[in-house]
Design a protein around this motif. Sequence first.
Motif, short mmCIF file in Angstrom:
data_model
loop_
_atom_site.label_atom_id
_atom_site.label_comp_id
_atom_site.label_asym_id
_atom_site.label_seq_id
_atom_site.Cartn_x
_atom_site.Cartn_y
_atom_site.Cartn_z
N HIS A 2 0.93 -1.11 0.13
CA HIS A 2 0.20 0.03 0.03
C HIS A 2 0.84 1.17 -0.09
O HIS A 2 1.73 1.67 1.06
CB HIS A 2 -0.95 -0.11 1.14
N VAL A 25 1.07 5.40 -0.46
CA VAL A 25 0.53 6.92 -0.33
C VAL A 25 1.59 7.78 -0.70
O VAL A 25 2.78 7.87 -0.05
CB VAL A 25 -0.02 7.12 0.89
N TYR A 31 3.30 0.99 2.96
CA TYR A 31 2.76 0.12 4.45
C TYR A 31 2.62 -1.55 3.73
O TYR A 31 2.16 -1.53 2.52
CB TYR A 31 1.39 0.32 4.60
N GLU A 65 7.07 12.55 -2.20
CA GLU A 65 7.59 11.36 -1.27
C GLU A 65 6.44 10.23 -1.13
O GLU A 65 5.34 10.52 -1.52
CB GLU A 65 7.92 11.92 0.05
N ALA A 66 6.85 9.14 -0.24
CA ALA A 66 5.80 8.19 -0.12
C ALA A 66 5.90 7.59 1.10
O ALA A 66 7.01 7.63 2.02
CB ALA A 66 6.04 7.10 -1.32
N VAL A 67 4.81 6.90 1.71
CA VAL A 67 4.71 6.16 2.69
C VAL A 67 4.46 4.86 2.11
O VAL A 67 3.16 4.72 1.43
CB VAL A 67 3.73 6.64 3.53
N LEU A 116 2.67 11.56 -1.52
CA LEU A 116 2.40 13.01 -1.06
C LEU A 116 3.39 13.94 -1.49
O LEU A 116 4.58 13.63 -0.79
CB LEU A 116 2.07 12.97 0.49
#
Lengths: 263, 96
Positions: free
Chosen positions: B14, B16, B25, B21-23, B18
């Motif tokens: 997963h 995300v 999971y 940049e990214a997160v 923004l």
Amino acid sequence: MGETTIGIRTTSPAFGAWLDRALGAYRTETAADPEYSIVIDEGAGRGRRFNVLYQGVGVVSRALDPGVVARSLLTELEARLLHERDDAVYIHYGLAMSGATTALIPAWLVSYLAGTGRRLSRAGITLPVARWVRLDTGSGVATPLPRVLEVPGDVIHQVPGAAPDSGDAYDDLSEARPVDAVVTYVEGMDTIAGGSRSRAAYHLAERTANLRTLGGSAMAVLGGVVERAHCFETGLGRPQQMLAALEAVFQHEKTHALVEENA
Amino acid sequence: MTRAQRPRVRDDLHVVELDGEAVVYDEATGDLHHLNAVATVVLDLCDGSATAREVAQDVAAAFDEAPPDVERHVRRCIREFRSVGLLERSGGDRRG
């Protein structure tokens, strides 16, 4: 609760009796080391002193009104049941408020700022009783926490010595509110500044109780929250400095709202 | 002849993104990762179609940087992705 035994102790026999009434459904004969300790000011000394809820040696809640401490304890216990819920995203943060403006702040900062006493009230800032925030999975707005524990309906109004007009700067979220700002702590920063949305989302995700339960849908909600909010990072130290940083956040939000209104 | 590896990001992650940049999971492990702008671009380019050198060339073009410097960073990124389990183990990693 479930398979977990939690020890709770208090300095006050009256408060202890209240605990028996409030948590009677969960009482067990199994012994446990006290995880939560509630120190109640019973007026023996001169002047008013804070009532304090400790978890281990850490302060969870500190208030002149023992009712605040009682509500805080119930919320902390309910939080142990949040990881399995799929009705919303539950994050270990607090929702501070100043008028209609809201800011997500790290949970530890709620207890930390409680020590600033009347400076909070003078700053026009209200701290949450709960160190958990419920985010609606559809809209991402903060909504009131559900009552999860089985406690007698009116027991929260029967806390001995409760003094809701004591001047504490605490309040429960009573209606849905959008999140205007997200404040995260970055060790070593000596100021407060606009922060990275992605880092804010990362910090929120780290503190999401039911991330494993919701998975990608929680990530989408958190992404939406930080996209709509202004994100700030601070690493300031003393409580007065942290309070000043939070004041700056609210001032920024109010100014921004005013500019948008007049645009 | 050794076939160059063509890294491919797992499609069950997963992500995300923004502001570039990214997160990430990883539901399988419960791990969370924060990626800076360069790592996010590298992640996006790891689709199994390009070698690390080709990814580096694309990243260099995106950030207007000298390719040799970028290739070192990109390879380190890819090694990091591999070490934390963000890449598929099969498919793009065959050697002939």
